[in-house]
Scaffold this active site. Sequence first.
Site, PDB file in Angstrom:
ATOM      1  N   ARG A  52       4.013  -5.713   2.117  1.00  0.00           N
ATOM      2  CA  ARG A  52       2.585  -5.585   1.803  1.00  0.00           C
ATOM      3  C   ARG A  52       2.278  -4.265   1.099  1.00  0.00           C
ATOM      4  NH1 ARG A  52       0.093  -7.844   7.496  1.00  0.00           N
ATOM      5  NH2 ARG A  52       0.852  -9.980   7.306  1.00  0.00           N
ATOM      6  N   ARG A  56      -4.208  -4.188   0.070  1.00  0.00           N
ATOM      7  CA  ARG A  56      -5.491  -3.568   0.386  1.00  0.00           C
ATOM      8  C   ARG A  56      -5.441  -2.069   0.619  1.00  0.00           C
ATOM      9  NH1 ARG A  56      -7.047  -7.439   5.228  1.00  0.00           N
ATOM     10  NH2 ARG A  56      -4.769  -7.318   5.445  1.00  0.00           N
ATOM     11  N   ARG A  65      -9.135  -6.777  -7.549  1.00  0.00           N
ATOM     12  CA  ARG A  65      -9.391  -8.018  -6.823  1.00  0.00           C
ATOM     13  C   ARG A  65     -10.869  -8.297  -6.580  1.00  0.00           C
ATOM     14  NH1 ARG A  65      -7.152 -10.309  -2.423  1.00  0.00           N
ATOM     15  NH2 ARG A  65      -9.160 -11.375  -2.400  1.00  0.00           N
ATOM     16  N   ASP A 101       1.270 -15.427  -1.747  1.00  0.00           N
ATOM     17  CA  ASP A 101       1.036 -15.715  -0.342  1.00  0.00           C
ATOM     18  C   ASP A 101       1.906 -16.892   0.057  1.00  0.00           C
ATOM     19  OD1 ASP A 101      -1.143 -15.009   1.943  1.00  0.00           O
ATOM     20  OD2 ASP A 101      -0.611 -17.132   2.029  1.00  0.00           O
ATOM     21  N   TYR A 185       1.164 -23.189  10.674  1.00  0.00           N
ATOM     22  CA  TYR A 185      -0.159 -23.186  10.046  1.00  0.00           C
ATOM     23  C   TYR A 185      -0.668 -24.618   9.848  1.00  0.00           C
ATOM     24  CZ  TYR A 185      -0.544 -18.207   8.937  1.00  0.00           C
ATOM     25  OH  TYR A 185      -0.680 -16.834   9.010  1.00  0.00           O
TER      26      TYR A 185
END
Length: 385
Positions: A52, A56, A65, A101, A185
């Site tokens: 990552r 962010r 973004r 992702d 998921y």
Amino acid sequence: MSSDVSADPHDQPATAALGAAHPLSRGVTAAAPLIRAYQGERMPQPPVWFMRQAGRSLPEYRALREGTAMLDACLDPQMASEITLQPVRRHGVDAAIFFSDIVVPLRLAGVAVDIVPGRGPVLERPVRTASDVARLTAADPAALAPDDVCGPLGPVIEGVRRTVDQLGPTPLIGFGGAPFTLAAYLVEGGPSKDHLRARTLMHADPESWQALMRWCADVTGAFLRAQVLAGASAAQLFDSWAGSLSLDDYAKHVAPASTRALEHVRGLTYDAEGGARNVPLVHFGVGTGELLKAMRDTGADVIGVDYRIPLDEASRRLGHSVPLQGNVDPAMLGAPWSVLEQHVRDVIERGASAPAHVLNLGHGVPPDTDPGVLTRLVELVHGLD
């Protein structure tokens, strides 16, 4: 039905040489410290990158973004490429990892999934019954042709190519979600603390479970293969939720599908001194200290270790037989520098017990991390004697 859903010679991709233009084939990335470490060669300093690292924690990422949904950003080749390159420019890490992702291949295979801010992937229609599984698996994963720029994976292929063109000798790592994490998921319908529904389906309807795992393996395998064919020099399979499993359940009901997913890339080779080499494959799981040997046995060349187990103990459990990646505790990134530095040096010292070591975090970069700390950490590692 057998629990073995791994490689079937009739439906797995054949062994093939990477194209002459691939960075590994051209020798552009073949001698990079990361690739050499992944192949078991100990480097003077461990190569370093961060899970990552593109995201962010970077102000340039947040600016780019703004106003764009996560999955839209992943499927915008220009944006995905720029986001991938940002931490390489800023931190000087030894590898880029493609910005995407794990649910992207599900979306491209026709699954109605979205990433809800603050929650994560959410499925419009969970897969919980035999009929649900039959409906899902009726979509042929072969439609995700990994070398078809005009097919569903076209934006991924273009994004990787754009990125590799700018990275030069810095390797790009492709990645995908492991079959169990994708299946969890799909069955849960979103994030879960214990993945109880998924684990129940595993035992209540093993035939449907195996069909689901086989489908997930081929979908994520195609995603991985597309990235490698387009120019990625290594591939990593993430099993975010495997830590919820017992060793017995993992070995019987999950590991064969992970093997099947990795087989989509295992057969891709390039010529190197001493003969053909395969593209390095990394397998990482969260909370998987008890599963390390079984994860290695899926066919991984490198095992990623999370922050819950020291690297020297992980290496011992693996018989000191495999290169390791990890495992700085992400929480330490917010500690005083002296505390973080001591921790990083300890991780590197413990990593010396493995044949080779790539320094990484024991999970992803927290969103509120000061980017300057990551840059300073890279400088520390690169400056070690």
